[in-house]
Write an enzyme that holds these catalytic residues in place. Structure first.
Site, PDB file in Angstrom:
ATOM      1  N   PHE A 125       0.836  -1.198   0.000  1.00 42.14           N
ATOM      2  CA  PHE A 125       0.000   0.000   0.000  1.00 42.14           C
ATOM      3  C   PHE A 125       0.867   1.242   0.000  1.00 42.14           C
ATOM      4  O   PHE A 125       2.054   1.211   0.328  1.00 42.14           O
ATOM      5  CB  PHE A 125      -0.951   0.007   1.208  1.00 42.14           C
ATOM      6  CG  PHE A 125      -0.270   0.140   2.546  1.00 42.14           C
ATOM      7  CD1 PHE A 125      -0.092   1.387   3.134  1.00 42.14           C
ATOM      8  CD2 PHE A 125       0.198  -0.981   3.220  1.00 42.14           C
ATOM      9  CE1 PHE A 125       0.535   1.511   4.370  1.00 42.14           C
ATOM     10  CE2 PHE A 125       0.822  -0.868   4.443  1.00 42.14           C
ATOM     11  CZ  PHE A 125       0.997   0.388   5.028  1.00 42.14           C
ATOM     12  N   CYS A 126       0.253   2.369  -0.395  1.00 40.07           N
ATOM     13  CA  CYS A 126       0.908   3.671  -0.434  1.00 40.07           C
ATOM     14  C   CYS A 126      -0.181   4.732  -0.334  1.00 40.07           C
ATOM     15  O   CYS A 126      -1.323   4.411   0.006  1.00 40.07           O
ATOM     16  CB  CYS A 126       1.742   3.823  -1.708  1.00 40.07           C
ATOM     17  SG  CYS A 126       0.769   3.651  -3.224  1.00 40.07           S
ATOM     18  N   THR A 127       0.146   5.959  -0.643  1.00 46.42           N
ATOM     19  CA  THR A 127      -0.826   7.042  -0.462  1.00 46.42           C
ATOM     20  C   THR A 127      -2.013   6.915  -1.408  1.00 46.42           C
ATOM     21  O   THR A 127      -3.166   6.902  -0.975  1.00 46.42           O
ATOM     22  CB  THR A 127      -0.153   8.408  -0.670  1.00 46.42           C
ATOM     23  OG1 THR A 127       0.979   8.514   0.189  1.00 46.42           O
ATOM     24  CG2 THR A 127      -1.123   9.537  -0.378  1.00 46.42           C
TER      25      THR A 127
END
Length: 296
Positions: free
Chosen positions: A186-188
């Site tokens: 996951f990331c922004t």
């Protein structure tokens, strides 16, 4: 939901797609945004587009209609949040080699994405402690260390990387740690975790997913379940809470460190000048100099 107190619409969007006329399109993007008083940053790359823009509702809607008239971007997915004031000071349209620099040109998401998991499904997996096949779920944060420090999922794996180009090697080095487990990157907003998941598939990970839409979409659809803290964003707001509102977290103008509300109470925190992070480093340098002078 937008209210009269938050008239500015902030959008984040990206799409991996062959985009071989970026130089020709750049002045067109710039002219449209200037004409409609939009501010933010747009990256045009051979592998697609990435953008963070803000404006009033009618300005953003006009831009999206214009962008989606290009069939390559007709289905681009946009994440929205709202603010009281314009979060950007100018409009930048840049030509780049990659949407997000990874230095792995063989990764082409347009030719096939890694499997993705929707926010609601991820919450269910985390609630029950395993995926639908009964495998333990491990969250892997693909963001830089300073972003992770603002907030992340419970029990996440964080390799404290300083830049995304470090991720391919570190995730390859730790591959045995994930045997028998399902990994969710996951990331922004989804860009880094999409590239990360494809790379992991390429090097032999057999059960890896990307969080569809990243943390921002998770906040939008699920809220803050299984998440601690806020989400760092690259504009004046610094961070958004799980209800997608501007948090009290700040960023030091001098050293760019993230400054929590508690750290802002320190006498070392002078907005625009210093914070506890750079002040402590300055004291350490001064003490070292004093010690060296005493020994001379």
């Amino acid at each position: 939901m937008q209210s009269p107190d938050t008239p500015y619409v902030n959008i984040a969007a990206y799409k991996f797609i062959t985009f071989d006329d970026t130089a020709e399109k750049r002045p067109q993007f710039l002219e449209f945004c200037q004409k409609h008083n939009l501010r933010g940053t747009i990256l045009l790359t051979p592998e697609g587009i990435n953008l963070f823009l803000a404006g009033l509702r009618h300005q953003i809607d006009a831009f999206l209609a214009w962008l989606r008239a290009d069939e390559r971007f007709a289905d681009i997915v946009v994440k929205e949040s709202f603010s009281e004031k314009q979060p950007f000071t100018r409009i930048l349209v840049k030509l780049k080699a990659e949407i997000i620099t990874m230095k792995h040109p063989l990764i082409k998401p347009e030719e096939g994405r890694a499997p993705s998991v929707e926010p609601q499904d991820l919450k269910r997996w985390l609630d029950q402690g395993h995926d639908d096949a009964g495998r333990p779920v491990v969250m892997v944060d693909t963001r830089n260390a300073f972003e992770v420090d603002v907030g992340t999922f419970d029990n996440t794996v964080d390799y404290r990387i300083a830049k995304f180009t470090e991720f391919p090697q570190v995730i390859a080095d730790h591959k045995p740690d994930f045997d028998g487990k399902t990994v969710v990157t996951f990331c922004t907003g989804g860009i880094r975790c999409e590239k990360a998941a494809i790379h992991m598939q390429n090097i032999g990970y057999d059960s890896v997913y990307q969080l569809e839409g990243g943390i921002l979409r998770y906040f939008e659809e699920v809220g803050g379940a299984h998440y601690q803290g806020d989400c760092f964003v690259f504009d004046y707001r610094t961070a958004l809470s799980p209800d997608l509102k501007e948090s009290q977290t700040a960023q030091c103008f001098a050293c760019r460190a993230v400054v929590t509300p508690r750290e802002q109470l320190s006498p070392d925190y002078v907005p625009g000048k210093s914070c506890p992070h750079c002040a402590s480093k300055q004291r350490a340098v001064a003490d070292a100099g004093t010690a060296a002078a005493a020994q001379a």
